[in-house]
Scaffold this active site. Structure first.
Site, PDB file in Angstrom:
ATOM      1  N   HIS A   2       0.887  -1.169   0.000  1.00  0.00           N
ATOM      2  CA  HIS A   2       0.000   0.000   0.000  1.00  0.00           C
ATOM      3  C   HIS A   2       0.924   1.217   0.000  1.00  0.00           C
ATOM      4  CE1 HIS A   2      -4.089   1.360   0.368  1.00  0.00           C
ATOM      5  NE2 HIS A   2      -3.825   2.110   1.428  1.00  0.00           N
ATOM      6  N   LYS A  41     -10.212   6.379  -3.709  1.00  0.00           N
ATOM      7  CA  LYS A  41      -9.278   7.398  -3.214  1.00  0.00           C
ATOM      8  C   LYS A  41      -7.905   6.955  -3.687  1.00  0.00           C
ATOM      9  CE  LYS A  41      -7.719   8.324   1.495  1.00  0.00           C
ATOM     10  NZ  LYS A  41      -8.151   8.811   2.807  1.00  0.00           N
ATOM     11  N   LYS A  57      -3.865   7.360  -3.679  1.00  0.00           N
ATOM     12  CA  LYS A  57      -2.805   7.897  -2.831  1.00  0.00           C
ATOM     13  C   LYS A  57      -1.736   8.488  -3.729  1.00  0.00           C
ATOM     14  CE  LYS A  57      -3.958   6.958   1.425  1.00  0.00           C
ATOM     15  NZ  LYS A  57      -3.938   7.963   2.491  1.00  0.00           N
ATOM     16  N   ASP A  66      -5.596  11.525  -2.009  1.00  0.00           N
ATOM     17  CA  ASP A  66      -5.060  11.881  -0.694  1.00  0.00           C
ATOM     18  C   ASP A  66      -3.563  12.112  -0.863  1.00  0.00           C
ATOM     19  OD1 ASP A  66      -4.461  12.261   1.936  1.00  0.00           O
ATOM     20  OD2 ASP A  66      -5.251  10.341   2.646  1.00  0.00           O
ATOM     21  N   GLU A 117      -7.487  15.444  -0.488  1.00  0.00           N
ATOM     22  CA  GLU A 117      -7.365  15.328   0.975  1.00  0.00           C
ATOM     23  C   GLU A 117      -5.970  15.771   1.407  1.00  0.00           C
ATOM     24  OE1 GLU A 117      -8.706  11.514   2.298  1.00  0.00           O
ATOM     25  OE2 GLU A 117      -7.575  11.590   4.164  1.00  0.00           O
ATOM     26  N   ASP A 165      -7.504  16.165   6.935  1.00  0.00           N
ATOM     27  CA  ASP A 165      -7.336  14.879   7.635  1.00  0.00           C
ATOM     28  C   ASP A 165      -6.304  15.061   8.745  1.00  0.00           C
ATOM     29  OD1 ASP A 165      -6.853  12.362   8.543  1.00  0.00           O
ATOM     30  OD2 ASP A 165      -6.111  11.524   6.676  1.00  0.00           O
ATOM     31  N   LYS A 212     -11.801  10.804  11.856  1.00  0.00           N
ATOM     32  CA  LYS A 212     -11.249   9.493  12.226  1.00  0.00           C
ATOM     33  C   LYS A 212     -11.413   9.335  13.724  1.00  0.00           C
ATOM     34  CE  LYS A 212      -7.765   9.171   8.593  1.00  0.00           C
ATOM     35  NZ  LYS A 212      -6.329   9.284   8.258  1.00  0.00           N
ATOM     36  N   GLU A 258     -14.664   5.560   4.305  1.00  0.00           N
ATOM     37  CA  GLU A 258     -13.590   4.705   3.764  1.00  0.00           C
ATOM     38  C   GLU A 258     -13.301   3.616   4.796  1.00  0.00           C
ATOM     39  OE1 GLU A 258     -10.254   7.387   3.182  1.00  0.00           O
ATOM     40  OE2 GLU A 258      -9.795   7.365   5.314  1.00  0.00           O
TER      41      GLU A 258
HETATM   42  C1  MUC Z   1      -5.285   8.478   5.332  1.00  0.00           C
HETATM   43  O1  MUC Z   1      -4.385   9.285   5.321  1.00  0.00           O
HETATM   44  O2  MUC Z   1      -6.408   8.882   5.105  1.00  0.00           O
HETATM   45  C2  MUC Z   1      -6.943   5.945   4.705  1.00  0.00           C
HETATM   46  C3  MUC Z   1      -7.121   5.151   3.642  1.00  0.00           C
HETATM   47  C4  MUC Z   1      -5.862   4.768   3.195  1.00  0.00           C
HETATM   48  O3  MUC Z   1      -5.594   4.059   2.257  1.00  0.00           O
HETATM   49  O4  MUC Z   1      -4.912   5.322   3.972  1.00  0.00           O
HETATM   50  C5  MUC Z   1      -5.573   6.034   4.936  1.00  0.00           C
HETATM   51  C6  MUC Z   1      -4.967   7.073   5.703  1.00  0.00           C
HETATM   52 MG    MG Z   2      -5.772  10.943   4.710  1.00  0.00          MG
END
Ligand code: MUC
Ligand code: MG
Length: 382
Positions: free
Chosen positions: A20, A165, A167, A196, A222, A247, A271, A325
């Site tokens: 990931h 989402k 990354k 994000d 994000e 976040d 969260k 999520e």
């Molecule tokens: C985050 O920063 O939001 C949430 C989903 C994911 O894949 O990582 C997170 C952390």
């Molecule tokens: Mg995040």
């Protein structure tokens, strides 16, 4: 009076189904701190405290979470009335600054114990669930655009997720925007695409980034810049149509108030761990609602345990304009719950049953435990 008799902690290391790739770390294992509280009437409450990527995401690590609980929280709670959850939260807040994830783990176990003793789900303790299921996003973070596209298409076909989402933040802004544009083009109107950045951009990067993302059809960005850059977040929120979500900037109700006051986000990623527990998360939600912001139920990629706890709270929230999520258990090779949380029709179902609605699978707990697991894995030749 039902007293708190014993509190135990345990660290679990569970492999992820694939790497990931986040801007600050690549995860191949997720580590959760498990809390078990035994009460004098024989009831038991369970909780979880989990962060992401060791110390690369935030100021707490799995080891610090465990030691904050064992050293500072447990001695203060032993012998107290187990039903007095608010009293415990207030006492812990006096004795321990910060350490929100550690507090969350203990608080979940207290709510779980109370719910079980009253034979009601924790959602009832927050006024009652108004949703039985909630939309759930999936994170595309394999590190490769083609793999991400194949994963997204499979998720849409199997009706598991239609919110993605992505990354980003590890590569250059230009490469990231091209990656997002390819994925959005591949899924078209069948899915919502968001990103994000996990704080990786400067304000200058973010100006180019938001412009490109917006043109590519991405709906939300994000935490593009570091958590403390309130003015940069405010400029981006006001300067672009694409929604800006806070976040890392949101560590509890005080942050929520200052972000809302500075108009430094359109959306709150709430969260439970980062807020400091279900109670504090409910306060973050209330501030977001009062400020007219959109809400989104975020995750620290927790196991089914904390995911169940989060679902109890978020099921009581009138409108989650950006969904959730809460997919953490799906990223792990194995669920540690006896009955896994159900994902179907692009939604996650709120678990039924007393407390947080989750029971652990004892064999899996023993296997993934950092303390006992090594011997078991060696014996099994794993
Ligand atoms: C985050 O920063 O939001 C949430 C989903 C994911 O894949 O990582 C997170 C952390
Ligand atoms: Mg995040």
């Amino acid at each position: 009076m039902t007293k708190i008799d014993q509190i135990e902690t345990m660290i679990l290391d569970i492999p992820t189904i694939r790497g990931h790739v986040l801007s600050m770390a690549t995860m191949r294992t997720q580590t959760a701190v498990l809390v078990t509280i035994r009460f004098s009437d024989g009831s038991v409450g369970i909780g979880e405290g989990t962060t992401i990527g060791g110390l690369s995401y935030g100021p707490e690590s799995p080891e610090s979470i465990r030691s904050a609980i064992d050293t500072y929280i447990v001695p203060a709670l032993i012998g107290r009335n187990g039903d007095d959850v608010n009293g415990a939260i207030q006492l812990i807040d006096k004795l321990v600054k910060g350490n929100r994830i550690a507090k969350t783990a203990v608080e979940i176990a207290l709510w779980d114990g109370l719910g079980k003793r009253l034979d009601v789900p924790v959602s009832q303790l927050f006024g009652g669930a108004v949703h039985g299921r909630l939309p759930v996003a999936w994170t595309l973070a394999s590190g490769n655009s083609d793999t991400d596209i194949a994963e997204a298409q499979q998720m849409i076909e199997t009706r598991r997720h239609n919110i993605f989402k992505l990354k980003i933040g590890k590569r250059s802004v230009r490469e990231d925007v091209a990656h997002v544009a390819r994925i959005k083009q591949a899924v078209g109107d069948a899915a919502s695409v968001r990103v994000d950045v996990n704080t990786a951009w400067s304000l200058q990067d973010a100006r180019w980034g938001l412009k490109g993302l917006q043109e590519a059809g991405c709906e939300l960005v994000e935490q593009p810049v570091p958590a403390r850059y309130r003015r940069a977040m405010a400029e981006l929120t006001q300067g672009y149509e694409i929604a800006v979500m806070a976040d890392e900037a949101l560590n509890g109700p005080e942050d929520a108030l200052s972000v809302a006051n500075a108009r430094a986000a359109d959306v709150f990623a709430v969260k439970i761990g980062q807020s400091g527990g279900l109670k504090r998360a409910s306060e973050v939600i209330a501030i977001g609602q009062a400020a007219g912001l959109g809400l989104y139920a975020g995750t620290m990629l927790e196991t089914g345990l904390s995911t169940a706890a989060a679902l109890q709270l978020f099921s009581t929230v009138e409108t989650l304009a950006w969904g959730t999520e809460l997919f953490g258990p799906l990223l792990l090779t194995e669920d540690i719950l006896a009955e896994p949380i159900v994902y179907r029709d692009f939604c996650v179902e709120v678990p039924n049953g007393p407390g947080i609605g989750a029971a652990l699978d004892p064999d899996k707990i023993a296997f993934f435990s950092r303390d006992t697991g090594k011997t078991m894995k060696a014996a099994a030749g794993a």
